[in-house]
Design a protein around this motif. Structure first.
Motif, PDB file in Angstrom:
ATOM      1  N   MET A  39       9.910  -7.601 -23.788  1.00  0.00           N
ATOM      2  CA  MET A  39      10.588  -6.603 -24.609  1.00  0.00           C
ATOM      3  C   MET A  39       9.952  -5.256 -24.287  1.00  0.00           C
ATOM      4  O   MET A  39       8.753  -5.192 -24.018  1.00  0.00           O
ATOM      5  CB  MET A  39      10.325  -6.956 -26.074  1.00  0.00           C
ATOM      6  CG  MET A  39      11.308  -6.420 -27.051  1.00  0.00           C
ATOM      7  SD  MET A  39      10.940  -7.158 -28.664  1.00  0.00           S
ATOM      8  CE  MET A  39      12.282  -6.457 -29.600  1.00  0.00           C
ATOM      9  N   LEU A  70      20.510 -12.278 -28.785  1.00  0.00           N
ATOM     10  CA  LEU A  70      19.399 -12.579 -27.909  1.00  0.00           C
ATOM     11  C   LEU A  70      19.770 -13.757 -27.004  1.00  0.00           C
ATOM     12  O   LEU A  70      19.443 -13.773 -25.822  1.00  0.00           O
ATOM     13  CB  LEU A  70      18.144 -12.892 -28.742  1.00  0.00           C
ATOM     14  CG  LEU A  70      16.822 -12.842 -27.972  1.00  0.00           C
ATOM     15  CD1 LEU A  70      16.690 -11.518 -27.244  1.00  0.00           C
ATOM     16  CD2 LEU A  70      15.653 -13.007 -28.923  1.00  0.00           C
ATOM     17  N   PHE A 120      10.551  -5.261 -39.366  1.00  0.00           N
ATOM     18  CA  PHE A 120      10.087  -6.525 -39.947  1.00  0.00           C
ATOM     19  C   PHE A 120       9.399  -6.260 -41.282  1.00  0.00           C
ATOM     20  O   PHE A 120       9.639  -6.957 -42.270  1.00  0.00           O
ATOM     21  CB  PHE A 120       9.120  -7.216 -38.976  1.00  0.00           C
ATOM     22  CG  PHE A 120       8.559  -8.514 -39.492  1.00  0.00           C
ATOM     23  CD1 PHE A 120       9.146  -9.716 -39.152  1.00  0.00           C
ATOM     24  CD2 PHE A 120       7.447  -8.539 -40.329  1.00  0.00           C
ATOM     25  CE1 PHE A 120       8.641 -10.924 -39.630  1.00  0.00           C
ATOM     26  CE2 PHE A 120       6.937  -9.727 -40.816  1.00  0.00           C
ATOM     27  CZ  PHE A 120       7.544 -10.926 -40.468  1.00  0.00           C
ATOM     28  N   ASP A 179      12.281 -14.742 -38.116  1.00  0.00           N
ATOM     29  CA  ASP A 179      12.278 -13.292 -37.929  1.00  0.00           C
ATOM     30  C   ASP A 179      11.293 -12.909 -36.832  1.00  0.00           C
ATOM     31  O   ASP A 179      10.240 -12.326 -37.085  1.00  0.00           O
ATOM     32  CB  ASP A 179      11.914 -12.624 -39.260  1.00  0.00           C
ATOM     33  CG  ASP A 179      12.320 -11.156 -39.278  1.00  0.00           C
ATOM     34  OD1 ASP A 179      12.696 -10.642 -38.205  1.00  0.00           O
ATOM     35  OD2 ASP A 179      12.268 -10.543 -40.355  1.00  0.00           O
ATOM     36  N   GLN A 180      11.617 -13.271 -35.607  1.00  0.00           N
ATOM     37  CA  GLN A 180      10.771 -12.975 -34.455  1.00  0.00           C
ATOM     38  C   GLN A 180      11.606 -12.224 -33.428  1.00  0.00           C
ATOM     39  O   GLN A 180      12.809 -12.402 -33.368  1.00  0.00           O
ATOM     40  CB  GLN A 180      10.278 -14.264 -33.799  1.00  0.00           C
ATOM     41  CG  GLN A 180       9.455 -15.157 -34.704  1.00  0.00           C
ATOM     42  CD  GLN A 180       8.874 -16.335 -33.939  1.00  0.00           C
ATOM     43  OE1 GLN A 180       8.245 -16.176 -32.910  1.00  0.00           O
ATOM     44  NE2 GLN A 180       9.095 -17.529 -34.449  1.00  0.00           N
ATOM     45  N   PRO A 181      10.934 -11.408 -32.595  1.00  0.00           N
ATOM     46  CA  PRO A 181      11.720 -10.646 -31.607  1.00  0.00           C
ATOM     47  C   PRO A 181      12.372 -11.531 -30.554  1.00  0.00           C
ATOM     48  O   PRO A 181      13.296 -11.125 -29.886  1.00  0.00           O
ATOM     49  CB  PRO A 181      10.711  -9.698 -30.975  1.00  0.00           C
ATOM     50  CG  PRO A 181       9.371 -10.104 -31.433  1.00  0.00           C
ATOM     51  CD  PRO A 181       9.521 -11.041 -32.588  1.00  0.00           C
ATOM     52  N   MET A 182      11.905 -12.750 -30.419  1.00  0.00           N
ATOM     53  CA  MET A 182      12.394 -13.615 -29.343  1.00  0.00           C
ATOM     54  C   MET A 182      12.238 -15.050 -29.822  1.00  0.00           C
ATOM     55  O   MET A 182      11.284 -15.363 -30.521  1.00  0.00           O
ATOM     56  CB  MET A 182      11.490 -13.383 -28.131  1.00  0.00           C
ATOM     57  CG  MET A 182      12.078 -13.722 -26.818  1.00  0.00           C
ATOM     58  SD  MET A 182      10.968 -13.105 -25.527  1.00  0.00           S
ATOM     59  CE  MET A 182      11.896 -13.636 -24.108  1.00  0.00           C
ATOM     60  N   THR A 225       3.415 -19.022 -39.354  1.00  0.00           N
ATOM     61  CA  THR A 225       4.018 -19.585 -40.555  1.00  0.00           C
ATOM     62  C   THR A 225       3.407 -20.974 -40.779  1.00  0.00           C
ATOM     63  O   THR A 225       3.375 -21.466 -41.893  1.00  0.00           O
ATOM     64  CB  THR A 225       5.547 -19.710 -40.428  1.00  0.00           C
ATOM     65  OG1 THR A 225       5.871 -20.499 -39.278  1.00  0.00           O
ATOM     66  CG2 THR A 225       6.179 -18.341 -40.251  1.00  0.00           C
ATOM     67  N   LYS A 282      12.300 -18.139 -43.262  1.00  0.00           N
ATOM     68  CA  LYS A 282      12.819 -16.795 -42.945  1.00  0.00           C
ATOM     69  C   LYS A 282      11.833 -16.063 -42.032  1.00  0.00           C
ATOM     70  O   LYS A 282      12.241 -15.454 -41.031  1.00  0.00           O
ATOM     71  CB  LYS A 282      13.043 -16.024 -44.249  1.00  0.00           C
ATOM     72  CG  LYS A 282      13.622 -14.641 -44.063  1.00  0.00           C
ATOM     73  CD  LYS A 282      13.972 -13.975 -45.399  1.00  0.00           C
ATOM     74  CE  LYS A 282      14.377 -12.532 -45.203  1.00  0.00           C
ATOM     75  NZ  LYS A 282      13.390 -11.549 -45.651  1.00  0.00           N
ATOM     76  N   LEU A 283      10.541 -16.136 -42.364  1.00  0.00           N
ATOM     77  CA  LEU A 283       9.525 -15.484 -41.524  1.00  0.00           C
ATOM     78  C   LEU A 283       9.509 -16.098 -40.127  1.00  0.00           C
ATOM     79  O   LEU A 283       9.387 -15.395 -39.124  1.00  0.00           O
ATOM     80  CB  LEU A 283       8.137 -15.624 -42.152  1.00  0.00           C
ATOM     81  CG  LEU A 283       7.869 -14.817 -43.418  1.00  0.00           C
ATOM     82  CD1 LEU A 283       6.505 -15.165 -43.998  1.00  0.00           C
ATOM     83  CD2 LEU A 283       7.958 -13.324 -43.142  1.00  0.00           C
ATOM     84  N   PHE A 331      10.852  -3.136 -33.819  1.00  0.00           N
ATOM     85  CA  PHE A 331      11.095  -4.450 -34.414  1.00  0.00           C
ATOM     86  C   PHE A 331      10.103  -4.718 -35.539  1.00  0.00           C
ATOM     87  O   PHE A 331      10.472  -5.154 -36.626  1.00  0.00           O
ATOM     88  CB  PHE A 331      10.980  -5.580 -33.369  1.00  0.00           C
ATOM     89  CG  PHE A 331      11.125  -6.952 -33.992  1.00  0.00           C
ATOM     90  CD1 PHE A 331      12.374  -7.517 -34.131  1.00  0.00           C
ATOM     91  CD2 PHE A 331      10.020  -7.640 -34.492  1.00  0.00           C
ATOM     92  CE1 PHE A 331      12.531  -8.763 -34.752  1.00  0.00           C
ATOM     93  CE2 PHE A 331      10.163  -8.874 -35.115  1.00  0.00           C
ATOM     94  CZ  PHE A 331      11.423  -9.433 -35.239  1.00  0.00           C
ATOM     95  N   GLN A 391      21.277 -11.207 -34.607  1.00  0.00           N
ATOM     96  CA  GLN A 391      20.231 -10.968 -33.620  1.00  0.00           C
ATOM     97  C   GLN A 391      20.017 -12.154 -32.708  1.00  0.00           C
ATOM     98  O   GLN A 391      19.934 -12.003 -31.500  1.00  0.00           O
ATOM     99  CB  GLN A 391      18.912 -10.661 -34.341  1.00  0.00           C
ATOM    100  CG  GLN A 391      18.722  -9.188 -34.531  1.00  0.00           C
ATOM    101  CD  GLN A 391      17.268  -8.848 -34.747  1.00  0.00           C
ATOM    102  OE1 GLN A 391      16.457  -9.732 -34.904  1.00  0.00           O
ATOM    103  NE2 GLN A 391      16.968  -7.584 -34.759  1.00  0.00           N
ATOM    104  N   PHE A 398      21.318  -5.555 -25.528  1.00  0.00           N
ATOM    105  CA  PHE A 398      21.044  -6.348 -26.714  1.00  0.00           C
ATOM    106  C   PHE A 398      20.625  -5.453 -27.885  1.00  0.00           C
ATOM    107  O   PHE A 398      21.109  -5.589 -28.999  1.00  0.00           O
ATOM    108  CB  PHE A 398      19.942  -7.368 -26.402  1.00  0.00           C
ATOM    109  CG  PHE A 398      19.176  -7.830 -27.593  1.00  0.00           C
ATOM    110  CD1 PHE A 398      19.801  -8.581 -28.580  1.00  0.00           C
ATOM    111  CD2 PHE A 398      17.834  -7.505 -27.749  1.00  0.00           C
ATOM    112  CE1 PHE A 398      19.092  -9.008 -29.694  1.00  0.00           C
ATOM    113  CE2 PHE A 398      17.132  -7.922 -28.861  1.00  0.00           C
ATOM    114  CZ  PHE A 398      17.766  -8.669 -29.834  1.00  0.00           C
TER     115      PHE A 398
END
Lengths: 526, 526
Positions: A453, B9, A465, B450-453, B262, B446-447, A461, B5, A12
């Protein structure tokens, strides 16, 4: 399933790297010495993702190369200052520990270490001021249009530079000039969070809790006075009298912490704290032929690895002789990273090397035990590969790191002050033959690997960010913008107490007044 | 890059699901009503990963189906108890808000809501006791060899059952019987963390901070007394006099929190708190043909969606009439989820429906605005899709949820007590025409993305983590094993203060003694 997952996650990450990420510009202000090893891991990874890295280094740097395929460097000439005082102090420290151990000699050397570190902080401030005063350099840094400053806040130059340039700030951190990073950024109830240097755990007796609070009070008095002070002066000089350096540090966007909860005791944390403990660890690569042959020859007994890290290469020869004599009595083979005079009593089973591929050796299936000084990197590699530890802590965070491992049943600590062949051999045998050490360490290792992760991917990441979003303000609390009195609601509590006290006092007063008037009236009547 | 992404994922998650995960057995003790909607999302996802789910439900459940393709159910007969009192109280509450608003009427209805909820807690305890006393059922639960209990601690039955069965505990949580989840598990400095119900933000004035502390003191007195009490009694009856229900709750392995930063103000958190805010949200699917045609017909003006959630379907008709009249004056089209009598003044632009595909409508590019009561789910869907809000909060957490959005510049709140067509129309126009609302909401969106998972994947990862490792003890602090006095170091502070005070007192005493003796001696001499 673990291997499946990490392979797939690797896939990934590879694919997302290929899918055209944003390429940023990162200004790195590293700390020197063993801290640089960690920072370089991040730099190499960021470089592999296509980001541009610029590293600010002092002209006297021990480790940070001027030329590198991974970054451009900016060298600041800081003259003859020798920051490598530690190599001179270490043998004295060991001498005192073994022979001259008295309260005053300990205080004396502690004081010297303190004042030497204070000098280094002062020097870093000089270097930062030189950068600020160098108009050409400042212009080129401003024109550089960096996306963020990445720094190790063991020293404060990067924090100041980020503020001066108005850039988002990412910390690669475990220690700051005010102590362990969590104590700067997160609530830390002293009832179960041991402060550094006392080798306490999260389960404390009453007297340990008293000690914990008392030494904390000393620290919050001493650290700003000896270390923070220099940066505070510079902040006020360049940013105005109301700018507090401590708040600049607290205000960092992301705290990449070089630990996790297999290493650290569980404790409160913050939304912008990202744990990347073990980010420098990798699966073991095959060993060089001669080393593999040596390891293989150990058979079922297996191998012991001994290394005291990059700075602590040599101990006193009287200690080395005892260690060698103990090793000689073992059926295991030993690989010992050692420079300096060859120890007496060396057995045939012991191989002395001046460098070793530590990660690959710890990951070798025949490795049974790691004899280590307890630096963060070594302990995390041991957790990563599940190898139990016999610890010889010397200074800094080493005693604390190893006491954490001892509390988790994965290490045994030997006091270097009283170490002899018998004590050392016993410790080695206990960790080799009592299966709980290995089992506990492998359990810890399993937990460390069982993450959604990989730590390095997580760190990258969050750096990316910050590039994408020009910071991470939604993860930073209001705590950093409050005074101490406001933060702890002391003004509110005192006001409420005042009201609570005022009510009965007023009532008493009114009753007295009424009574007096009545009395007076009655008296007047009579 | 974001889309890339998340697609990748998704691929990873799919592949790892196929690579033979461990299939576990999960015992779910849900809360009823709108909470069930959230729990079901987790159940469906766990089921799709191959896990076996068993749901414990009361025979009077409003929402939880007895038969389901996703789980087996255990129904406990709890007789005629009506927990749906809210539908009766709501119109009265609205009447009071609009017409009878006085301090006493507000207190009276608050008290009634309180005592009704207290009854529900009592009923849940009865149900739990019935399970505990039912030997056949308990045996079958023990024989079930579940890996963990997953529960929503708005009610405490699941926490008790997990302890009784000795199983790891995962919470799907925002509210507990002791208040918002964070206040149970994490340090919460009242100086910048607003307590629920006051609609405060993380930036408070002095008087707001005083209010925050005072109402907090009321809460920590009132919640254990009215809600926690029932569970405490049961804990002591079945687990012994020293077992504290509050500690059982604190001791949960993983807290899956139905929010993120958020949505929530940034605040301290804990290692075992996993944020899954927005886990129920999905990319929009195409609308049914007739709805798509209606939306399409709005052209450049776009569409307004109005829905007051599953429980708050109806307002008073006088309010509805005003809302309808305001909508009728707009060039936008309106889709209004509404049951009950058809509002007067309805414009041609307004479509009344008794159900709507909220997520798909919010994700439609022509949707401009969401008129919402401010339930957590709706607000999170608005964040997910980046649609600004006009809020009509009624009760529970709705005013707080919307005040968070208002503080972030993504929503405007209209007070239902004074709502008329003019006020409502003005609010709608402001959010439609001042671009900052949309911009702020899209930034938040957007925030959030914008997360790794993805939040749902993260939630499932940690549930499976608990299965693999039989809990998550390394993420649980010692805080939960300490008394209040120990945790806050009050014993230590008092001891240190005593010493500090004792020293000058002792010195004074000694000086006086010496002086007296000297004086006495001298006197004797003379």
């Amino acid at each position: 399933m673990k291997m499946h997952q990490s392979t797939l996650l690797g896939l990934f990450v590879l694919l997302s790297a290929l899918s055209g990420s944003y390429c940023g510009k990162v200004l790195v202000v590293p700390a020197d010495g063993s801290h640089w090893i960690n920072m370089k891991v991040l730099i190499v990874e960021l470089h592999s993702k296509g980001h541009n890295i610029t590293v600010v280094r002092g002209s006297n740097s021990w480790y940070i190369e001027e030329e590198s395929p991974y970054y451009t460097s900016i060298t600041v000439d800081i003259g003859e200052f020798d920051s490598d005082f530690w190599m001179m102090l270490l043998p004295r420290l060991l001498q005192i520990k073994r022979h001259g151990k008295s309260f005053w000699s300990e205080i004396e050397i502690a004081q010297e270490i303190f004042s030497r570190f204070s000098e280094v902080h002062h020097q870093i401030c000089n270097m930062t001021a030189m950068i600020f005063e160098n108009e050409i350099l400042m212009n080129s840094l401003e024109d550089g249009k960096y996306d963020l400053v990445l720094t190790d806040p063991a020293f404060g130059g990067g924090v100041l530079l980020a503020h001066r340039l108005g850039l988002p700030l990412v910390l690669n951190v475990r220690w700051t000039m005010y102590g362990e990073g969590h104590f700067v950024v997160a609530p830390s109830p002293l009832s179960y969070i041991p402060i550094p240097a006392l080798q306490l755990t999260d389960k404390m007796t009453f007297s340990q809790r008293v000690m914990n609070v008392m030494v904390y009070l000393i620290f919050i008095y001493q650290n700003p006075k000896f270390f923070g002070y220099h940066y505070q002066e510079l902040s006020q000089k360049y940013f105005g009298p109301n700018v507090d350096f401590f708040s600049l540090l607290q205000d960092a966007d992301i705290w990449l912490m070089r630990n996790d909860f297999t290493f650290e005791f569980p404790r409160p944390t913050m939304p912008n704290v990202v744990y990347m403990g073990g980010f420098q660890c990798k699966p073991a690569k095959p060993l060089p032929d001669d080393l593999e042959k040596f390891v293989h020859s150990s058979g079922e007994h297996g191998v012991i690895i001994m290394s005291l890290g990059s700075v602590f290469g040599q101990l006193l020869s009287e200690i080395n002789d005892e260690i060698a004599a103990a090793f000689a009595q073992l059926p295991q083979k030993v690989i010992w990273r050692h420079t300096g005079p060859r120890p007496a009593n060396l057995g045939n089973n012991t191989l002395i090397v001046d460098w070793l591929p530590q990660n690959d050796l710890l990951g070798h299936p025949q490795t049974k035990l790691f004899v280590a000084h307890g630096g963060t990197n070594g302990v995390q590699e041991a957790i990563y590969h599940g190898v139990p530890i016999v610890g010889l802590p010397i200074s800094f965070d080493q005693p604390d790191n190893l006491s954490r491992m001892q509390a988790k049943g994965t290490a045994k600590i030997v006091d270097i002050a009283t170490l002899d062949r018998t004590v050392f051999l016993e410790a080695i045998k206990e960790v080799l033959h009592n299966p709980s050490y290995k089992e506990n360490m492998q359990k810890l290792s399993k937990l460390h690997h069982d993450q959604p992760m990989k730590p390095l991917d997580r760190a990258v990441f969050w750096i990316e960010f910050v590039m994408r979003n020009r910071g991470a303000p939604h993860l930073r609390t209001q705590a950093y913008r409050m005074s101490w009195i406001e933060y702890h609601s002391i003004d509110v509590i005192l006001s409420l107490l005042a009201i609570v006290l005022l009510v009965p006092v007023s009532i008493t007063f009114i009753i007295k007044l009424v009574w007096y008037k009545g009395f007076y009236k009655n008296k007047a009547k009579n």
